[in-house]
Design an enzyme around this catalytic site. Sequence first.
Site, short mmCIF file in Angstrom:
data_model
loop_
_atom_site.label_atom_id
_atom_site.label_comp_id
_atom_site.label_asym_id
_atom_site.label_seq_id
_atom_site.Cartn_x
_atom_site.Cartn_y
_atom_site.Cartn_z
N SER A 97 -15.76 6.12 3.74
CA SER A 97 -15.60 4.67 3.91
C SER A 97 -16.96 3.99 4.06
N GLY A 136 -16.48 -8.88 3.78
CA GLY A 136 -15.43 -9.62 4.48
C GLY A 136 -14.54 -10.38 3.53
N GLU A 139 -8.34 -11.57 5.96
CA GLU A 139 -8.28 -12.52 7.07
C GLU A 139 -7.09 -12.18 7.97
N PRO A 140 -7.12 -12.66 9.22
CA PRO A 140 -6.10 -12.24 10.18
C PRO A 140 -4.67 -12.55 9.75
N THR A 170 -14.75 -2.96 7.83
CA THR A 170 -15.50 -1.71 8.01
C THR A 170 -17.00 -2.03 8.10
N ARG A 275 -0.96 33.96 10.66
CA ARG A 275 0.01 33.79 11.76
C ARG A 275 1.26 34.61 11.44
N GLY A 346 2.67 23.82 13.29
CA GLY A 346 3.45 23.78 14.52
C GLY A 346 2.75 22.95 15.58
N GLU A 370 -7.81 -1.53 0.93
CA GLU A 370 -8.08 -1.62 -0.52
C GLU A 370 -6.78 -1.80 -1.32
P1 TGC Z 1 -4.73 -12.35 -9.99
O1 TGC Z 1 -4.19 -13.57 -10.67
O2 TGC Z 1 -4.10 -11.03 -10.28
O3 TGC Z 1 -6.29 -12.20 -10.34
C1 TGC Z 1 -7.22 -13.25 -10.19
C2 TGC Z 1 -8.34 -12.97 -11.19
O4 TGC Z 1 -8.98 -11.71 -10.91
C3 TGC Z 1 -8.79 -10.79 -12.01
N1 TGC Z 1 -8.46 -9.48 -11.43
C4 TGC Z 1 -9.31 -8.49 -11.33
N2 TGC Z 1 -10.57 -8.34 -11.75
C5 TGC Z 1 -11.17 -7.16 -11.49
N3 TGC Z 1 -10.58 -6.16 -10.83
C6 TGC Z 1 -9.32 -6.29 -10.39
N4 TGC Z 1 -8.74 -5.29 -9.71
C7 TGC Z 1 -8.61 -7.46 -10.64
N5 TGC Z 1 -7.38 -7.90 -10.35
C8 TGC Z 1 -7.29 -9.14 -10.84
C9 TGC Z 1 -7.66 -11.35 -12.82
O5 TGC Z 1 -7.79 -10.99 -14.18
C10 TGC Z 1 -7.84 -12.85 -12.61
O6 TGC Z 1 -8.89 -13.27 -13.46
P2 TGC Z 1 -8.85 -14.72 -14.15
O7 TGC Z 1 -10.02 -14.74 -15.09
O8 TGC Z 1 -7.52 -14.80 -14.84
O9 TGC Z 1 -8.97 -15.71 -13.01
O10 TGC Z 1 -4.75 -12.62 -8.44
P3 TGC Z 1 -3.56 -12.68 -7.43
O11 TGC Z 1 -3.87 -13.77 -6.46
O12 TGC Z 1 -2.24 -12.70 -8.16
O13 TGC Z 1 -3.70 -11.31 -6.61
C11 TGC Z 1 -3.30 -10.14 -7.10
C12 TGC Z 1 -3.37 -9.03 -6.01
C13 TGC Z 1 -2.21 -9.15 -5.02
C14 TGC Z 1 -3.26 -7.73 -6.78
C15 TGC Z 1 -4.69 -9.10 -5.24
O14 TGC Z 1 -4.73 -10.22 -4.44
C16 TGC Z 1 -4.93 -7.87 -4.41
O15 TGC Z 1 -5.46 -6.88 -4.90
N6 TGC Z 1 -4.56 -7.88 -3.08
C17 TGC Z 1 -4.92 -6.81 -2.16
C18 TGC Z 1 -6.16 -7.19 -1.42
C19 TGC Z 1 -7.01 -6.03 -1.05
O16 TGC Z 1 -6.95 -4.96 -1.64
N7 TGC Z 1 -7.90 -6.21 -0.10
C20 TGC Z 1 -8.86 -5.20 0.23
C21 TGC Z 1 -9.91 -5.73 1.15
S1 TGC Z 1 -11.38 -4.77 1.21
C22 TGC Z 1 -10.94 -3.35 1.99
O17 TGC Z 1 -9.83 -3.08 2.27
C23 TGC Z 1 -12.04 -2.43 2.26
S2 TGC Z 1 -11.63 -0.96 3.02
C24 TGC Z 1 -13.08 -0.19 2.67
C25 TGC Z 1 -13.29 1.12 3.16
O18 TGC Z 1 -13.50 1.28 4.39
O19 TGC Z 1 -13.34 2.07 2.33
P1 FAD Z 2 -0.40 -7.64 5.17
O1 FAD Z 2 -1.01 -8.22 3.95
O2 FAD Z 2 0.04 -8.57 6.24
O3 FAD Z 2 0.85 -6.74 4.72
C1 FAD Z 2 1.82 -6.28 5.66
C2 FAD Z 2 2.89 -5.46 4.92
O4 FAD Z 2 3.56 -6.30 3.96
C3 FAD Z 2 2.30 -4.30 4.10
O5 FAD Z 2 3.17 -3.20 4.19
C4 FAD Z 2 2.30 -4.83 2.67
O6 FAD Z 2 2.39 -3.80 1.69
C5 FAD Z 2 3.57 -5.68 2.68
N1 FAD Z 2 3.58 -6.73 1.67
C6 FAD Z 2 2.63 -7.68 1.48
N2 FAD Z 2 3.00 -8.48 0.45
C7 FAD Z 2 4.19 -8.02 0.00
C8 FAD Z 2 5.08 -8.42 -1.06
N3 FAD Z 2 4.79 -9.47 -1.84
N4 FAD Z 2 6.22 -7.72 -1.24
C9 FAD Z 2 6.50 -6.64 -0.45
N5 FAD Z 2 5.70 -6.23 0.56
C10 FAD Z 2 4.56 -6.91 0.78
N6 FAD Z 2 -10.71 -5.58 4.56
C11 FAD Z 2 -11.90 -6.09 4.14
O7 FAD Z 2 -11.96 -7.20 3.61
N7 FAD Z 2 -13.05 -5.38 4.31
C12 FAD Z 2 -13.08 -4.17 4.90
O8 FAD Z 2 -14.15 -3.56 5.02
C13 FAD Z 2 -11.85 -3.61 5.37
N8 FAD Z 2 -11.84 -2.42 6.05
C14 FAD Z 2 -10.67 -1.97 6.62
C15 FAD Z 2 -10.69 -0.86 7.45
C16 FAD Z 2 -9.52 -0.43 8.10
C17 FAD Z 2 -9.56 0.73 9.02
C18 FAD Z 2 -8.30 -1.12 7.84
C19 FAD Z 2 -7.02 -0.67 8.47
C20 FAD Z 2 -8.27 -2.23 7.01
C21 FAD Z 2 -9.46 -2.68 6.41
N9 FAD Z 2 -9.48 -3.85 5.64
C22 FAD Z 2 -10.66 -4.38 5.18
C23 FAD Z 2 -8.28 -4.65 5.51
C24 FAD Z 2 -7.26 -4.13 4.51
O9 FAD Z 2 -7.69 -4.35 3.20
C25 FAD Z 2 -5.93 -4.81 4.79
O10 FAD Z 2 -5.43 -4.25 6.00
C26 FAD Z 2 -4.92 -4.66 3.68
O11 FAD Z 2 -5.35 -5.31 2.51
C27 FAD Z 2 -3.54 -5.19 4.09
O12 FAD Z 2 -3.64 -6.44 4.65
P2 FAD Z 2 -2.93 -6.73 6.09
O13 FAD Z 2 -3.35 -5.66 7.02
O14 FAD Z 2 -3.22 -8.13 6.47
O15 FAD Z 2 -1.38 -6.55 5.81
#
Ligand code: TGC
Ligand code: FAD
Length: 390
Positions: A97, A136, A139-140, A170, A275, A346, A370
């Site tokens: 991570s 970042g 959001e909450p 992270t 075991r 176990g 992610e």
């Molecule tokens: P959507 O309409 O699908 O897309 C908006 C624009 O973005 C383009 N696009 C992408 N481009 C590159 N890579 C991708 N994976 C892309 N997905 C979409 C898309 O073509 C579009 O472009 P344009 O030119 O048409 O404007 O957007 P949406 O609002 O419908 O959202 C789709 C959705 C739900 C899949 C997206 O919001 C999403 O992936 N939600 C999950 C958010 C998430 O994964 N957050 C992670 C936060 S970071 C984290 O968790 C770090 S943990 C790190 C660690 O410790 O390892």
């Molecule tokens: P929510 O979005 O509130 O989702 C809650 C539940 O609802 C989930 O089960 C989800 O699958 C479900 N759900 C959501 N939408 C739908 C739908 N349309 N239909 C059916 N089910 C749905 N984020 C960053 O930006 N940067 C970081 O570095 C980062 N690091 C992280 C490290 C850790 C240890 C953790 C736990 C999280 C981290 N995250 C980070 C945040 C992470 O990306 C989010 O937790 C994740 O994207 C889910 O968002 P949420 O927790 O707000 O859950």
Amino acid sequence: MPYAPADPMDLFDLRSELSEEDRLVQDSVARFVDENVLPVIRGHFERHTFPRDIVAGLAGLGLLGSSIEGYGCAGLGPIAYGLICQELERGDSAIRSFVSVQSSLCMYPIFTYGSEAQRQRWLPAMARGERIGCFGLTEPHGGSDPANMKTHARRRNGDWVLNGAKMWITNSPLADVAVVWASTEEGVRGFLVERGTKGFETPEIENKFSLRASATGSIFLDDVVVPDEDMLPGSTVGLKAPLSCLTQARYGITWGVIGAAQACLRELLEYTRTRTLFDRPLAANQAVQIRLAEMSRRITTSQLLSLQLGRLKQAGKMTPAQVSMAKWHNCRAALDVARDARDLLGGAGISAEYVPIRHALNLESVITYEGTETIHQLSIGRELTGINAF
Ligand code: TGC
Ligand code: FAD
């Protein structure tokens, strides 16, 4: 040719598909993990601390921003990056991570969307591990739907003023710089916010039961003034730029979780052979062998998916839907392996003396961050049907 049993961690001999350079990278990271991560990680997990001492070693091996060409970075290919993630996560998801965030979520956007001055300023120092970054986006009120972003940036006297909050970030408690995504009048843009800027706070989130060796925090932005030169100028207005960073990090995760699953299976093979229950080794029971075979099937299918994904990435043909499929499949597979390994140990399975409980707890985060499993399933559903069901 006489039959030689395959490496149980590599039943399809995928290592023979790797280039000489990729094998060298894998071996050196594996050695680093054996010598520097495995001896200390349990203690850090128990104490809920990040092993900061190993950052210099990660940097020394060229593992920070390893895919970037120039700026003091190693310029390795995607398969090497995947193998780095795999070996690091064999140690602990927290270490992978750390590297994912530094490399794919901070250095990648600075390299891809930053100005030349921003690249020169940050990338060499981040590659040396002297500067740490965080990302970042979440959001909450809900991370799955970043389009509903409340954090905003408004122009004031040629600068930007940021207000809002990010959660579950992270590295934020350690970070020297945060890549913060904020909504502006034109759409979402990326900003580099430096530690020490007035109104910028990054408190740690305590008491996690998962990723305990990773520093996770919030980011609070209270009238934070960011000069215009610290806005990422190439970050296209909209979510495309942050989502493109997620694609890089998710790719690495598909490989990383294989390492966690391998660590569980390796330990379990040894345990079930030694075991003795009902006068025979645990591994001599059909029911146990079927479960071990299931674990091996999950690991092997994950390896094949990641390797093909890496080849597509190398050829510039990887799509977000393919990444979603591999992130979903491989995280689910690794979590199932870790949970089942925990069960086959176990009572010992709940002790930190064995690795499965630590990996299983970590993987509960990895399957959520992610993009949750559901988000990736819905992304594939949208790809197949053309209908957005989010
Ligand atoms: P959507 O309409 O699908 O897309 C908006 C624009 O973005 C383009 N696009 C992408 N481009 C590159 N890579 C991708 N994976 C892309 N997905 C979409 C898309 O073509 C579009 O472009 P344009 O030119 O048409 O404007 O957007 P949406 O609002 O419908 O959202 C789709 C959705 C739900 C899949 C997206 O919001 C999403 O992936 N939600 C999950 C958010 C998430 O994964 N957050 C992670 C936060 S970071 C984290 O968790 C770090 S943990 C790190 C660690 O410790 O390892
Ligand atoms: P929510 O979005 O509130 O989702 C809650 C539940 O609802 C989930 O089960 C989800 O699958 C479900 N759900 C959501 N939408 C739908 C739908 N349309 N239909 C059916 N089910 C749905 N984020 C960053 O930006 N940067 C970081 O570095 C980062 N690091 C992280 C490290 C850790 C240890 C953790 C736990 C999280 C981290 N995250 C980070 C945040 C992470 O990306 C989010 O937790 C994740 O994207 C889910 O968002 P949420 O927790 O707000 O859950």
